[in-house]
Design a protein around this motif. Structure first.
Motif, PDB file in Angstrom:
ATOM      1  N   ASN A 252       0.933  -1.402   0.192  1.00 51.96           N
ATOM      2  CA  ASN A 252       0.183  -0.143   0.032  1.00 51.96           C
ATOM      3  C   ASN A 252       0.725   1.368   0.051  1.00 51.96           C
ATOM      4  OD1 ASN A 252      -2.539  -1.217   0.077  1.00 51.96           O
ATOM      5  ND2 ASN A 252      -2.617  -1.439   1.938  1.00 51.96           N
ATOM      6  N   GLU A 253       1.967   1.180   0.877  1.00 50.72           N
ATOM      7  CA  GLU A 253       2.738   2.560   0.711  1.00 50.72           C
ATOM      8  C   GLU A 253       3.672   2.384  -0.563  1.00 50.72           C
ATOM      9  OE1 GLU A 253       3.678   4.825   2.980  1.00 50.72           O
ATOM     10  OE2 GLU A 253       2.046   3.915   4.334  1.00 50.72           O
ATOM     11  N   ARG A 254       3.826   1.582  -1.301  1.00 50.50           N
ATOM     12  CA  ARG A 254       4.535   1.536  -2.561  1.00 50.50           C
ATOM     13  C   ARG A 254       3.648   2.173  -3.520  1.00 50.50           C
ATOM     14  NH1 ARG A 254       6.657  -3.395  -1.346  1.00 50.50           N
ATOM     15  NH2 ARG A 254       5.007  -4.446  -2.793  1.00 50.50           N
ATOM     16  N   SER A 255       2.264   1.615  -3.474  1.00 46.40           N
ATOM     17  CA  SER A 255       1.332   2.256  -4.767  1.00 46.40           C
ATOM     18  C   SER A 255       0.871   3.404  -4.563  1.00 46.40           C
ATOM     19  CB  SER A 255       0.114   1.049  -4.573  1.00 46.40           C
ATOM     20  OG  SER A 255      -0.777   1.109  -3.289  1.00 46.40           O
ATOM     21  N   ALA A 256       0.864   4.101  -3.129  1.00 46.02           N
ATOM     22  CA  ALA A 256       0.596   5.416  -2.862  1.00 46.02           C
ATOM     23  C   ALA A 256       1.402   6.409  -3.676  1.00 46.02           C
ATOM     24  CB  ALA A 256       0.633   5.696  -1.454  1.00 46.02           C
ATOM     25  N   HIS A 257       2.638   6.082  -3.859  1.00 41.64           N
ATOM     26  CA  HIS A 257       3.784   6.774  -4.652  1.00 41.64           C
ATOM     27  C   HIS A 257       4.218   6.329  -6.209  1.00 41.64           C
ATOM     28  CE1 HIS A 257       4.249   8.645  -0.603  1.00 41.64           C
ATOM     29  NE2 HIS A 257       4.413   7.518  -0.319  1.00 41.64           N
ATOM     30  N   GLU A 258       3.951   4.954  -6.413  1.00 41.77           N
ATOM     31  CA  GLU A 258       4.453   4.449  -7.532  1.00 41.77           C
ATOM     32  C   GLU A 258       3.128   3.443  -7.960  1.00 41.77           C
ATOM     33  OE1 GLU A 258       7.807   2.229  -6.719  1.00 41.77           O
ATOM     34  OE2 GLU A 258       8.733   3.868  -5.507  1.00 41.77           O
ATOM     35  N   PRO A 259       2.205   4.057  -8.404  1.00 38.88           N
ATOM     36  CA  PRO A 259       1.131   3.237  -8.942  1.00 38.88           C
ATOM     37  C   PRO A 259       1.364   2.504 -10.044  1.00 38.88           C
ATOM     38  CG  PRO A 259       0.456   5.363  -9.189  1.00 38.88           C
ATOM     39  CD  PRO A 259       1.707   5.548  -8.645  1.00 38.88           C
ATOM     40  N   ARG A 260       0.909   1.146 -10.211  1.00 37.05           N
ATOM     41  CA  ARG A 260       1.379   0.465 -11.229  1.00 37.05           C
ATOM     42  C   ARG A 260      -0.015  -0.210 -11.845  1.00 37.05           C
ATOM     43  NH1 ARG A 260       4.859  -4.871  -9.278  1.00 37.05           N
ATOM     44  NH2 ARG A 260       2.670  -5.204  -8.856  1.00 37.05           N
ATOM     45  N   SER A 261       0.105  -0.263 -13.405  1.00 40.08           N
ATOM     46  CA  SER A 261      -1.054  -0.698 -14.003  1.00 40.08           C
ATOM     47  C   SER A 261      -0.718  -1.962 -14.664  1.00 40.08           C
ATOM     48  CB  SER A 261      -1.457   0.505 -14.955  1.00 40.08           C
ATOM     49  OG  SER A 261      -2.522  -0.036 -15.740  1.00 40.08           O
ATOM     50  N   SER A 262      -1.666  -2.794 -14.917  1.00 37.41           N
ATOM     51  CA  SER A 262      -1.330  -3.798 -15.636  1.00 37.41           C
ATOM     52  C   SER A 262      -1.492  -3.821 -17.096  1.00 37.41           C
ATOM     53  CB  SER A 262      -2.094  -5.030 -15.170  1.00 37.41           C
ATOM     54  OG  SER A 262      -3.584  -4.616 -15.311  1.00 37.41           O
ATOM     55  N   ARG A 263      -2.228  -2.544 -17.440  1.00 40.43           N
ATOM     56  CA  ARG A 263      -2.529  -2.381 -19.042  1.00 40.43           C
ATOM     57  C   ARG A 263      -2.034  -0.990 -19.302  1.00 40.43           C
ATOM     58  NH1 ARG A 263      -8.202  -3.195 -17.454  1.00 40.43           N
ATOM     59  NH2 ARG A 263      -8.508  -1.412 -16.391  1.00 40.43           N
ATOM     60  N   SER A 264      -1.673  -0.874 -20.483  1.00 42.71           N
ATOM     61  CA  SER A 264      -1.247   0.569 -21.160  1.00 42.71           C
ATOM     62  C   SER A 264      -2.591   1.236 -21.472  1.00 42.71           C
ATOM     63  CB  SER A 264      -0.180   0.305 -22.176  1.00 42.71           C
ATOM     64  OG  SER A 264      -0.618  -0.410 -23.106  1.00 42.71           O
ATOM     65  N   GLY A 265      -2.411   2.528 -21.663  1.00 39.80           N
ATOM     66  CA  GLY A 265      -3.398   3.429 -22.218  1.00 39.80           C
ATOM     67  C   GLY A 265      -4.323   3.683 -21.147  1.00 39.80           C
ATOM     68  N   HIS A 266      -5.542   4.195 -21.474  1.00 37.45           N
ATOM     69  CA  HIS A 266      -6.455   4.897 -20.413  1.00 37.45           C
ATOM     70  C   HIS A 266      -7.290   3.941 -19.916  1.00 37.45           C
ATOM     71  CE1 HIS A 266      -5.728   8.851 -22.742  1.00 37.45           C
ATOM     72  NE2 HIS A 266      -4.821   8.539 -22.104  1.00 37.45           N
ATOM     73  N   GLY A 267      -7.139   2.728 -20.232  1.00 32.98           N
ATOM     74  CA  GLY A 267      -8.166   1.782 -19.485  1.00 32.98           C
ATOM     75  C   GLY A 267      -9.273   1.265 -20.458  1.00 32.98           C
ATOM     76  N   MET A 268     -10.147   0.410 -19.667  1.00 28.96           N
ATOM     77  CA  MET A 268     -11.294  -0.091 -20.437  1.00 28.96           C
ATOM     78  C   MET A 268     -12.024   0.826 -21.097  1.00 28.96           C
ATOM     79  SD  MET A 268     -12.478  -3.194 -18.099  1.00 28.96           S
ATOM     80  CE  MET A 268     -14.151  -3.378 -18.760  1.00 28.96           C
ATOM     81  N   ASN A 269     -12.813   0.565 -22.366  1.00 25.35           N
ATOM     82  CA  ASN A 269     -13.936   1.395 -22.805  1.00 25.35           C
ATOM     83  C   ASN A 269     -13.374   3.137 -22.991  1.00 25.35           C
ATOM     84  OD1 ASN A 269     -15.488  -0.761 -23.065  1.00 25.35           O
ATOM     85  ND2 ASN A 269     -16.200  -0.445 -21.007  1.00 25.35           N
ATOM     86  N   CYS A 270     -12.114   3.309 -23.243  1.00 26.59           N
ATOM     87  CA  CYS A 270     -11.369   4.646 -23.311  1.00 26.59           C
ATOM     88  C   CYS A 270     -12.053   5.183 -24.683  1.00 26.59           C
ATOM     89  CB  CYS A 270     -10.063   4.657 -23.268  1.00 26.59           C
ATOM     90  SG  CYS A 270      -9.247   6.285 -23.720  1.00 26.59           S
TER      91      CYS A 270
END
Length: 109
Positions: A60-78
């Motif tokens: 949780n501490e890491r994700s607050a400063h370095e969010p990680r995404s499993s997909r590129s782009g803007h996400g679903m239904n962009c």
């Protein structure tokens, strides 16, 4: 069980593991046995927590400063970078909806 800081008038500061339900009660000094009041001496000791809780807290501490995404782009239904690909929903002139390629017996939301 959390660890709290206490101060004895004769012996000085010490730390003790105390049940959460008794956090307001004084603790006995380990050297002289005198009841000693709780002080706020530093950060709470969380090392006594399980390793799973510590890993979750670190993630949780890491994700607050370095969010990680499993997909590129803007996400679903962009709509901005979908590449011109149209969705499955079709609207007729009277406002009714139909879904191309969907099962006709399924109820949609």
């Amino acid at each position: 069980m959390p660890m709290y800081d206490y101060a004895c008038g004769r012996c000085g500061e010490f730390a003790a593991l105390v049940p959460l339900a008794r956090w307001r009660e004084p603790a006995a000094c380990p050297q002289c046995g005198a009841p000693s009041g709780r002080i706020v001496g530093g950060a709470p000791a969380i090392s006594a927590l399980s390793s799973a809780v510590n890993r979750a807290r670190a993630a949780n501490e890491r994700s607050a400063h370095e969010p990680r995404s499993s997909r590129s782009g803007h996400g679903m239904n962009c709509g901005c970078c979908g590449g011109g690909k149209a969705g499955k929903t079709r609207t007729t002139p009277d406002g009714a909806k139909s879904f191309a390629g969907a099962r006709p017996w399924m109820i949609s939301h």
